[in-house]
Enzyme design. Structure first.
Site, PDB file in Angstrom:
ATOM      1  N   GLY A 108      13.610  -9.538  10.379  1.00 24.95           N
ATOM      2  CA  GLY A 108      13.384 -10.015  11.746  1.00 24.95           C
ATOM      3  C   GLY A 108      14.507  -9.629  12.700  1.00 24.95           C
ATOM      4  O   GLY A 108      14.290  -9.550  13.914  1.00 24.95           O
ATOM      5  N   GLU A 111      13.709  -6.219  13.757  1.00 28.69           N
ATOM      6  CA  GLU A 111      12.533  -6.345  14.631  1.00 28.69           C
ATOM      7  C   GLU A 111      12.928  -6.840  16.021  1.00 28.69           C
ATOM      8  O   GLU A 111      12.390  -6.393  17.033  1.00 28.69           O
ATOM      9  CB  GLU A 111      11.516  -7.305  13.999  1.00 28.69           C
ATOM     10  CG  GLU A 111      10.924  -6.748  12.709  1.00 28.69           C
ATOM     11  CD  GLU A 111      10.008  -7.744  12.017  1.00 28.69           C
ATOM     12  OE1 GLU A 111      10.535  -8.678  11.378  1.00 28.69           O
ATOM     13  OE2 GLU A 111       8.786  -7.621  12.131  1.00 28.69           O
ATOM     14  N   GLU A 131      11.872  -6.718   3.604  1.00 25.85           N
ATOM     15  CA  GLU A 131      10.895  -7.761   3.269  1.00 25.85           C
ATOM     16  C   GLU A 131      10.242  -7.560   1.916  1.00 25.85           C
ATOM     17  O   GLU A 131       9.940  -8.532   1.221  1.00 25.85           O
ATOM     18  CB  GLU A 131       9.810  -7.848   4.360  1.00 25.85           C
ATOM     19  CG  GLU A 131      10.257  -8.539   5.644  1.00 25.85           C
ATOM     20  CD  GLU A 131      10.923  -7.619   6.649  1.00 25.85           C
ATOM     21  OE1 GLU A 131      11.262  -6.476   6.286  1.00 25.85           O
ATOM     22  OE2 GLU A 131      11.116  -8.038   7.793  1.00 25.85           O
TER      23      GLU A 131
HETATM   24  N1  CAA Z   1      17.398 -16.451   5.738  1.00 27.54           N
HETATM   25  C1  CAA Z   1      18.076 -17.549   5.392  1.00 27.54           C
HETATM   26  N2  CAA Z   1      19.377 -17.544   5.031  1.00 27.54           N
HETATM   27  C2  CAA Z   1      20.010 -16.371   5.014  1.00 27.54           C
HETATM   28  C3  CAA Z   1      19.370 -15.160   5.368  1.00 27.54           C
HETATM   29  C4  CAA Z   1      17.989 -15.239   5.756  1.00 27.54           C
HETATM   30  N3  CAA Z   1      17.297 -14.149   6.147  1.00 27.54           N
HETATM   31  N4  CAA Z   1      20.247 -14.144   5.246  1.00 27.54           N
HETATM   32  C5  CAA Z   1      21.403 -14.701   4.841  1.00 27.54           C
HETATM   33  N5  CAA Z   1      21.270 -16.036   4.700  1.00 27.54           N
HETATM   34  C6  CAA Z   1      22.275 -17.005   4.280  1.00 27.54           C
HETATM   35  C7  CAA Z   1      22.530 -16.933   2.779  1.00 27.54           C
HETATM   36  O1  CAA Z   1      21.560 -17.648   2.070  1.00 27.54           O
HETATM   37  C8  CAA Z   1      23.911 -17.532   2.697  1.00 27.54           C
HETATM   38  O2  CAA Z   1      23.798 -18.917   2.784  1.00 27.54           O
HETATM   39  P1  CAA Z   1      24.715 -19.888   1.821  1.00 27.54           P
HETATM   40  O3  CAA Z   1      26.125 -19.558   2.207  1.00 27.54           O
HETATM   41  O4  CAA Z   1      24.279 -21.242   2.200  1.00 27.54           O
HETATM   42  O5  CAA Z   1      24.404 -19.474   0.416  1.00 27.54           O
HETATM   43  C9  CAA Z   1      24.584 -17.057   3.983  1.00 27.54           C
HETATM   44  O6  CAA Z   1      23.521 -16.682   4.871  1.00 27.54           O
HETATM   45  C10 CAA Z   1      25.456 -15.840   3.792  1.00 27.54           C
HETATM   46  O7  CAA Z   1      24.685 -14.847   3.148  1.00 27.54           O
HETATM   47  P2  CAA Z   1      25.148 -14.095   1.809  1.00 27.54           P
HETATM   48  O8  CAA Z   1      26.034 -14.961   0.992  1.00 27.54           O
HETATM   49  O9  CAA Z   1      23.929 -13.554   1.156  1.00 27.54           O
HETATM   50  O10 CAA Z   1      26.029 -12.919   2.457  1.00 27.54           O
HETATM   51  P3  CAA Z   1      26.341 -11.500   1.829  1.00 27.54           P
HETATM   52  O11 CAA Z   1      27.374 -10.914   2.717  1.00 27.54           O
HETATM   53  O12 CAA Z   1      26.620 -11.586   0.379  1.00 27.54           O
HETATM   54  O13 CAA Z   1      24.966 -10.665   1.975  1.00 27.54           O
HETATM   55  C11 CAA Z   1      23.018  -9.884   3.157  1.00 27.54           C
HETATM   56  C12 CAA Z   1      24.495 -10.320   3.243  1.00 27.54           C
HETATM   57  C13 CAA Z   1      22.915  -8.558   2.398  1.00 27.54           C
HETATM   58  C14 CAA Z   1      22.534  -9.701   4.600  1.00 27.54           C
HETATM   59  C15 CAA Z   1      22.186 -10.974   2.439  1.00 27.54           C
HETATM   60  O14 CAA Z   1      22.475 -12.219   3.031  1.00 27.54           O
HETATM   61  C16 CAA Z   1      20.704 -10.777   2.514  1.00 27.54           C
HETATM   62  O15 CAA Z   1      20.165  -9.951   1.793  1.00 27.54           O
HETATM   63  N6  CAA Z   1      20.011 -11.560   3.360  1.00 27.54           N
HETATM   64  C17 CAA Z   1      18.559 -11.535   3.472  1.00 27.54           C
HETATM   65  C18 CAA Z   1      18.098 -10.310   4.250  1.00 27.54           C
HETATM   66  C19 CAA Z   1      16.594 -10.286   4.290  1.00 27.54           C
HETATM   67  O16 CAA Z   1      15.913 -10.223   3.291  1.00 27.54           O
HETATM   68  N7  CAA Z   1      16.032 -10.316   5.527  1.00 27.54           N
HETATM   69  C20 CAA Z   1      14.600 -10.326   5.743  1.00 27.54           C
HETATM   70  C21 CAA Z   1      14.101 -11.721   5.860  1.00 27.54           C
HETATM   71  S1  CAA Z   1      12.345 -11.831   5.870  1.00 27.54           S
HETATM   72  C22 CAA Z   1      11.885 -11.480   7.457  1.00 27.54           C
HETATM   73  O17 CAA Z   1      12.691 -11.216   8.332  1.00 27.54           O
HETATM   74  C23 CAA Z   1      10.411 -11.532   7.660  1.00 27.54           C
HETATM   75  C24 CAA Z   1       9.894 -11.222   9.013  1.00 27.54           C
HETATM   76  O18 CAA Z   1       9.865 -10.090   9.451  1.00 27.54           O
HETATM   77  C25 CAA Z   1       9.231 -12.260   9.816  1.00 27.54           C
END
Ligand code: CAA
Length: 253
Positions: A108, A111, A131
């Protein structure tokens, strides 16, 4: 409305809107959408251009996964439609909107950046549509905007593999327009905003409108609405700009 996640600050007609939920890498939750929708509907008249950026190491790391995990099929669809509506509002705003991408722009977040008019990225920025790692697809119209912006092959490559790309790679694909050192991101973006503000204000509005409307039309209809707006600038702002050119002076809009 008191905003918790959005931090707008206006100077000389430029609103810098910082998304601030750094503990979750600025992941977009329902409060973000409520606040954004409100802000877009209550923009002060003095705001002539908007810059969207994120606080900390992320621009936005995606939709908030913890809010999506328990949703039913119908709720998932409604969640997608609601987010799409807010991003469409950003895209259709009559003022220019620039994304200053400071860090992760994933899911997102990518996006959101694509719903802006164009993107300036820090060398620390990372882009991707991860995703499919979660067993879902982009839901804020990213499938549509990305394939239009960078072509079907690039878009499907990013969306099918969930590959995260650097700012330089995003530049090569045309996903961003400029890459700058992190410490220069805001300075450079504000410089670009100032350049836009120095141009014909109606012309800069119309160019956005014409491009966005035209993308949803066939070529001939799209060209026709260009001609109509082109004409609307004559005996108007266009005369001011063209006369100034011929008289070798700067226009006063
Ligand atoms: N949603 C909720 N929480 C999230 C998040 C997300 N998209 N991305 C990161 N966070 C949170 C983590 O859960 C973590 O929380 P805690 O400290 O409470 O555990 C905090 O943010 C820090 O994140 P990380 O510890 O994971 O940080 P990192 O530096 O090790 O990694 C990252 C960074 C690679 C960006 C990793 O956080 C990640 O992969 N995040 C998810 C990315 C993702 O999949 N995005 C797509 C979401 S789906 C979407 O967007 C659908 C749509 O189009 C509508």
């Amino acid at each position: 409305m008191e905003y918790q996640i959005l931090h707008p600050s206006v100077t000389d007609g430029v609103m810098v809107l910082t998304i601030s939920r750094p503990q979750a890498l600025n992941a977009l939750n329902s409060l973000f959408f409520t606040e954004m929708d409100h802000l877009l509907s209550h923009l002060p008249q003095e705001v002539k251009i908007m810059v969207i950026t994120g606080e900390g190491k992320a621009f936005v790391a995606g939709a908030d996964i913890s809010e999506m995990v328990d949703k039913s099929q119908a709720e998932g669809e409604a969640f997608s439609l609601a987010g799409q509506a807010v991003f469409r509002k950003i895209e259709q705003l009559s003022i220019p909107v620039i994304a200053a991408v400071n860090g992760y722009a994933l899911g997102g977040g990518c996006e959101l950046a694509m719903a802006c008019d164009f993107r300036i990225a820090s060398t620390l920025a990372t882009f991707g549509q991860p995703e499919v790692n979660l067993g879902i697809i982009p839901g804020y119209a990213g499938t549509q905007r990305m394939s239009r912006l960078i072509g079907k092959g690039n878009a499907l490559y990013l969306m099918m593999t969930a590959t995260m790309i650097s700012a330089d790679e995003a530049l090569r694909m045309g996903l961003v327009q400029k890459v700058v050192a992190p410490e220069l991101l805001m300075e450079e973006t504000l410089k670009i905003a100032k350049t836009i503000l120095s141009k014909g204000p109606t012309a800069t509005k119309l160019v956005k409108e014409v491009v966005n409307l035209g993308l949803a039309m066939d070529f001939d209809a799209a060209s026709k609405q260009e001609a109509q707006r082109f004409g609307s600038l004559f005996k108007n702002e266009g005369e001011v700009g063209m006369r100034a050119f011929l008289e070798k002076r700067k226009p006063t809009w």
